[in-house]
Motif scaffolding. Structure first.
Motif, PDB file in Angstrom:
ATOM      1  N   TYR A 197       0.850  -1.193   0.000  1.00 55.19           N
ATOM      2  CA  TYR A 197       0.000   0.000   0.000  1.00 55.19           C
ATOM      3  C   TYR A 197       0.881   1.237   0.000  1.00 55.19           C
ATOM      4  N   ARG A 198       0.286   2.342  -0.324  1.00 52.01           N
ATOM      5  CA  ARG A 198       0.990   3.608  -0.252  1.00 52.01           C
ATOM      6  C   ARG A 198       0.069   4.650   0.362  1.00 52.01           C
ATOM      7  N   VAL A 199       0.660   5.702   0.900  1.00 49.48           N
ATOM      8  CA  VAL A 199      -0.096   6.814   1.471  1.00 49.48           C
ATOM      9  C   VAL A 199       0.262   8.073   0.703  1.00 49.48           C
ATOM     10  N   GLU A 200      -0.711   8.626   0.023  1.00 51.54           N
ATOM     11  CA  GLU A 200      -0.505   9.893  -0.676  1.00 51.54           C
ATOM     12  C   GLU A 200      -0.928  11.044   0.231  1.00 51.54           C
ATOM     13  N   LYS A 201      -0.129  12.082   0.242  1.00 54.42           N
ATOM     14  CA  LYS A 201      -0.441  13.292   0.997  1.00 54.42           C
ATOM     15  C   LYS A 201      -1.006  14.311   0.011  1.00 54.42           C
ATOM     16  N   ILE A 202      -2.229  14.762   0.285  1.00 54.60           N
ATOM     17  CA  ILE A 202      -2.990  15.526  -0.710  1.00 54.60           C
ATOM     18  C   ILE A 202      -3.545  16.801  -0.088  1.00 54.60           C
ATOM     19  N   VAL A 203      -3.567  17.865  -0.890  1.00 53.86           N
ATOM     20  CA  VAL A 203      -4.252  19.100  -0.532  1.00 53.86           C
ATOM     21  C   VAL A 203      -5.267  19.401  -1.630  1.00 53.86           C
ATOM     22  N   TYR A 204      -6.504  19.681  -1.237  1.00 53.37           N
ATOM     23  CA  TYR A 204      -7.511  20.113  -2.217  1.00 53.37           C
ATOM     24  C   TYR A 204      -8.304  21.279  -1.655  1.00 53.37           C
ATOM     25  N   GLU A 205      -9.070  21.940  -2.503  1.00 50.52           N
ATOM     26  CA  GLU A 205      -9.870  23.096  -2.100  1.00 50.52           C
ATOM     27  C   GLU A 205     -11.345  22.737  -2.230  1.00 50.52           C
ATOM     28  N   VAL A 215      -8.060  21.794   2.230  1.00 51.84           N
ATOM     29  CA  VAL A 215      -8.285  20.590   3.026  1.00 51.84           C
ATOM     30  C   VAL A 215      -7.061  19.699   2.871  1.00 51.84           C
ATOM     31  N   THR A 216      -6.509  19.226   3.989  1.00 51.40           N
ATOM     32  CA  THR A 216      -5.354  18.330   3.977  1.00 51.40           C
ATOM     33  C   THR A 216      -5.823  16.900   4.187  1.00 51.40           C
ATOM     34  N   ALA A 217      -5.264  15.976   3.395  1.00 50.46           N
ATOM     35  CA  ALA A 217      -5.773  14.605   3.400  1.00 50.46           C
ATOM     36  C   ALA A 217      -4.653  13.590   3.258  1.00 50.46           C
ATOM     37  N   ASN A 218      -4.938  12.372   3.691  1.00 46.76           N
ATOM     38  CA  ASN A 218      -4.095  11.198   3.446  1.00 46.76           C
ATOM     39  C   ASN A 218      -4.927  10.164   2.708  1.00 46.76           C
ATOM     40  N   PHE A 219      -4.343   9.622   1.649  1.00 45.54           N
ATOM     41  CA  PHE A 219      -5.048   8.672   0.792  1.00 45.54           C
ATOM     42  C   PHE A 219      -4.313   7.333   0.853  1.00 45.54           C
ATOM     43  N   TYR A 220      -4.942   6.331   1.486  1.00 45.07           N
ATOM     44  CA  TYR A 220      -4.378   4.997   1.611  1.00 45.07           C
ATOM     45  C   TYR A 220      -4.861   4.148   0.436  1.00 45.07           C
ATOM     46  N   LEU A 221      -3.911   3.685  -0.406  1.00 45.81           N
ATOM     47  CA  LEU A 221      -4.260   2.974  -1.634  1.00 45.81           C
ATOM     48  C   LEU A 221      -3.555   1.624  -1.709  1.00 45.81           C
ATOM     49  N   PRO A 222      -4.277   0.562  -2.090  1.00 48.74           N
ATOM     50  CA  PRO A 222      -3.598  -0.705  -2.371  1.00 48.74           C
ATOM     51  C   PRO A 222      -2.684  -0.540  -3.584  1.00 48.74           C
ATOM     52  N   THR A 223      -1.514  -1.151  -3.551  1.00 48.55           N
ATOM     53  CA  THR A 223      -0.605  -1.072  -4.704  1.00 48.55           C
ATOM     54  C   THR A 223      -0.595  -2.356  -5.508  1.00 48.55           C
ATOM     55  N   TRP A 224      -1.306  -3.375  -5.029  1.00 47.62           N
ATOM     56  CA  TRP A 224      -1.272  -4.680  -5.675  1.00 47.62           C
ATOM     57  C   TRP A 224      -2.456  -4.913  -6.608  1.00 47.62           C
ATOM     58  N   LYS A 225      -3.215  -3.868  -6.892  1.00 45.79           N
ATOM     59  CA  LYS A 225      -4.366  -4.009  -7.774  1.00 45.79           C
ATOM     60  C   LYS A 225      -4.566  -2.714  -8.543  1.00 45.79           C
ATOM     61  N   LYS A 226      -5.322  -2.777  -9.618  1.00 42.76           N
ATOM     62  CA  LYS A 226      -5.479  -1.610 -10.481  1.00 42.76           C
ATOM     63  C   LYS A 226      -6.655  -0.726 -10.085  1.00 42.76           C
TER      64      LYS A 226
END
Length: 731
Positions: free
Chosen positions: A120-128, A135-146
């Motif tokens: 998995y990976r954690v993306e650090k994201i800012v959006y409006e 808004v500050t966010a963390n996005f937890y994503l599986p890396t073993w699937k599409k």
């Protein structure tokens, strides 16, 4: 006790919050006659006992009436089309109560960093979510699937925000299992401190996230919306972002959150039908009573009046699955089972028997391992076959340091990006909607309609409970029935002479008694040949609620906040009244008008000279009463808040919850109310700002330039108010 806090506290601020009001037992008991050394009135009125619970009983009665209407309305739903029609109507009403949803604007989302953690990976994201509202966010994503189903993860009231341990565990476990989690900082938490102080590195609002929520939450009421609007919008825009990502199955998006994040999960799911599974954790949906919460972003003005309790938000979810997960320490499971049982009737219409579930686990308030496991099993059951999954290992994976999850360089939006806070967004909305001063004074009918006051206001009944001879004067203790079950205690001091005399009504948020002693304001006015009536409007004086014993001895900054506004009984009533769309200033204005009518109807009063003195919050009531009742010939306010706009235009304030009136700044402010009283005179004595500081005369004149009938008076002690009444009432 609470009344003593209504005089502003110099050099400090106290934020505002109201909590759930409870019904008070109403069985009247035998009461003794009033004692000679007391100015009490209501001990002689058995129907009012106990007096300190009178306002709570009244508000609970209103809520019970609305609940019965709601129950009958829901009971009539027998088919899916009927339910869907009810859902559309209720969702539209809920959005209206929130203040409407903002227009969608560019998210301008960007990834500011990535933590690669194998599967998995954690993306650090800012959006409006709004322009400049980062808004500050963390996005937890599986890396073993599409492609993965995804959940937004609204955060509860943990100051760490998205980096809180339970949310890290949730993100890691979900990503390793096969689901993505997008969790973000709410306003006032994590990297989004509302009142960040760069010197101390802390939030000036206080050490708890709910403090800053409440400060700005009440300011949002003045604008005609709720802080919940911005909290929900952050989540709705997070769904927009998820659906823009190629790695996400946009048709399978859910919401999962704990505590206040569970409450937000229900709200966002109720508003946005793209949420296909709703999982509130350690957050119960209740129905009945004045409703609401002691957290500023969870109160929606008028929600109970509209018949929309938290449980009714759940009725907007079917046929989408929902699981309500509770911890034993919260003692909410019985409520959770009731709410699930209630909403199951809606799922039955769709033929769904296992789509609404309540589960309890042993442990503390939080996203317990057992509850997280139950959540994953629930998702798997309903999305079976949607995506490839791996076995769940509860507690697997290493937690990150808080600073490693920052989406900004400094860990604070205020330092790294600037932008706007909830306070800024709300103030811009107020100024955009605010009535222009050039439009002239508010009209009598507009004020009466806004405060929900009937055209004719008279006492339902009048009861003289005692009369005392004071030589040149007589003191009467009078109980005025303002509404059914609402008794207003009044003291009357009348000169012992024939004929009709001019009269004065006194309304003081500290209670009538302090003006009744020998040599006091009432006696000074009576010596000048006036009939004087001093009242305790509901919730003041004799009918002030008893203090909460849990906070009786707390004195520090944060405990002072808790003492007066988080758990104070008076704030209970203020919040309940707001939820019922009957704010306390409106109800107390009704009481003041009842007293005015009683005063004008006395045989010893000359109605051509009828004046009102309002002290503290009583000044606002005096202004409203004079604007509605043309019989008032002069108004004198003492230490009254200058205007409501100052409460919204300053980040900090020291005014009580009971003073806030939802939507008022959409219609008028106190200077416009004052102008409507013209040509009758209004004397503004020692007027104060939002922090309770006395304003200079020039400042008051500037604020009241639209009201030429007003005259500021400064540096006058309350003991000298009588001489202002005896002067000619000319504009």
């Amino acid at each position: 006790m609470f009344a003593s806090c209504l005089r502003p506290l110099s050099g400090c601020w106290v934020s505002l919050i109201v909590t759930c009001a409870a019904s008070v037992a109403a069985a009247p008991a035998a009461v003794p006659p009033p004692h000679a050394d007391s100015f009490a009135v209501l001990p002689a009125v058995p129907e009012a006992a106990p007096a300190e619970g009178m306002v709570a009983r009244y508000l609970s009665g209103l809520a019970a009436e609305r609940e019965a209407e709601r129950d009958a309305e829901v009971a009539a739903i027998r088919t899916v089309p009927q339910l869907q029609a009810w859902q559309r109507k209720t969702r539209a009403r809920l959005i209206e109560l929130l203040g409407g949803l903002p227009p969608r604007t560019p998210l301008n989302a960007r990834i500011t960093g990535v933590l690669e953690r194998g599967d998995y990976r954690v993306e650090k994201i800012v959006y409006e979510s709004l322009p400049g509202y980062f808004v500050t966010a963390n996005f937890y994503l599986p890396t073993w699937k599409k492609k993965s189903p995804a959940f937004i993860g609204p955060v509860g009231h943990w100051l760490e925000g998205k980096s809180y341990e339970d949310y890290q565990r949730l993100g890691i476990e979900m990503a390793k299992h096969g689901y993505a989690l997008f969790t973000y900082d709410p306003p006032g938490q994590g990297e989004r401190m509302e009142y960040f102080d760069p010197v101390t590195g802390h939030d000036r609002g206080g050490p708890k996230s709910t403090t800053s929520h409440t400060i700005v939450g009440y300011q949002c009421f003045l604008a005609g919306n709720s802080l919940a609007r911005y909290f929900a919008w952050d989540g709705i825009r997070a769904i927009d972002y998820l659906q823009s990502r190629s790695e996400i199955d946009g048709d399978h998006v859910g919401s999962i959150g704990g505590s206040g994040g569970g409450t937000l999960t229900r709200l966002i799911s109720a508003l946005d039908e793209r949420v296909k599974i709703s999982i509130p954790i350690v957050s119960v949906a209740t129905k009945g009573g004045p409703g609401g919460s002691n957290d500023g972003e969870q109160n929606i003005a008028g929600s109970v009046a509209a018949g929309i309790w938290l449980q009714d938000q759940m009725w907007l979810l079917p046929p989408r699955p929902v699981i309500n997960l509770l911890a034993t320490v919260d003692n909410y499971f019985a409520d959770a089972k009731r709410s699930i049982s209630d909403v199951q009737r809606a799922y039955d219409l769709f033929g769904l028997k296992d789509a609404a579930v309540a589960i309890e686990a042993e442990g503390k308030h939080g996203l317990l391992p057992e509850l997280r496991k139950a959540a994953y099993e629930f998702i798997d059951r309903h999305w079976r076959g949607v995506t490839e999954l791996r076995p769940v290992v509860i507690g697997d994976g290493d937690l990150e340091k808080q600073e490693d999850l920052w989406a900004t360089e400094t860990g604070q939006i205020a330092l790294s990006l600037g932008g706007r806070t909830s306070f800024d967004v709300n103030l811009e909305q107020i100024d955009a909607r605010r009535s222009k001063e050039a439009s002239g004074p508010a009209t009598r009918d507009a004020i009466r309609e806004f405060l929900n006051l009937p055209e004719v206001i008279r006492p339902r009944s009048v009861r003289v409970v005692a009369t005392e001879d004071r030589g040149a004067f007589r003191m009467e203790r009078v109980a005025l029935e303002s509404e059914a079950g609402v008794w207003i205690p009044a003291l009357v001091l009348a000169p012992n002479r024939g004929g009709r005399l001019p009269a004065v009504l006194i309304v003081d948020d500290l209670g009538k008694d302090r003006h009744a002693a020998a040599g006091g304001l009432m006696e000074q006015l009576a010596q000048a040949g006036r009939v004087v009536v001093a009242i305790d409007a509901r919730g003041f004086g004799e009918t002030a609620p008893a203090p909460d014993p849990r906070t009786a001895k707390k004195t520090t900054h944060e405990l002072l906040y808790n003492h007066f506004f988080l758990r104070s009984s008076a704030s209970v009533q203020a919040r309940a009244a707001i939820n019922l769309a009957r704010p306390l200033p409106a109800l107390r204005t009704h009481d003041s008008l009842v007293a005015l009518d009683y005063l004008a109807g006395r045989g010893d009063v000359a109605t051509g000279d009828l004046r009102v003195i309002g002290l503290g919050e009583g000044g606002v009531l005096a202004m409203f009463a004079a604007a509605v009742d043309p019989r008032v010939s002069q108004v004198i306010t003492y230490r009254m808040l200058a205007d409501f706009h100052s409460l919204a235009a300053n980040r900090m304030y020291a005014q009580p919850a009971s003073l806030f009136i939802p939507r008022i700044l959409e219609h008028f402010d106190l200077p416009q109310v004052c102008a409507s009283i013209a040509p009758r005179q209004v004397l503004l004595v020692n007027t104060v700002d939002e922090m309770g500081r006395r304003l200079p005369e020039a400042d008051v004149q500037s604020r009241y330039r639209a009201a030429p009938n007003s005259r500021p008076v400064v540096e006058l002690d309350a003991r000298h108010l009588a001489r202002l009444v005896t002067t000619a009432a000319r504009p």
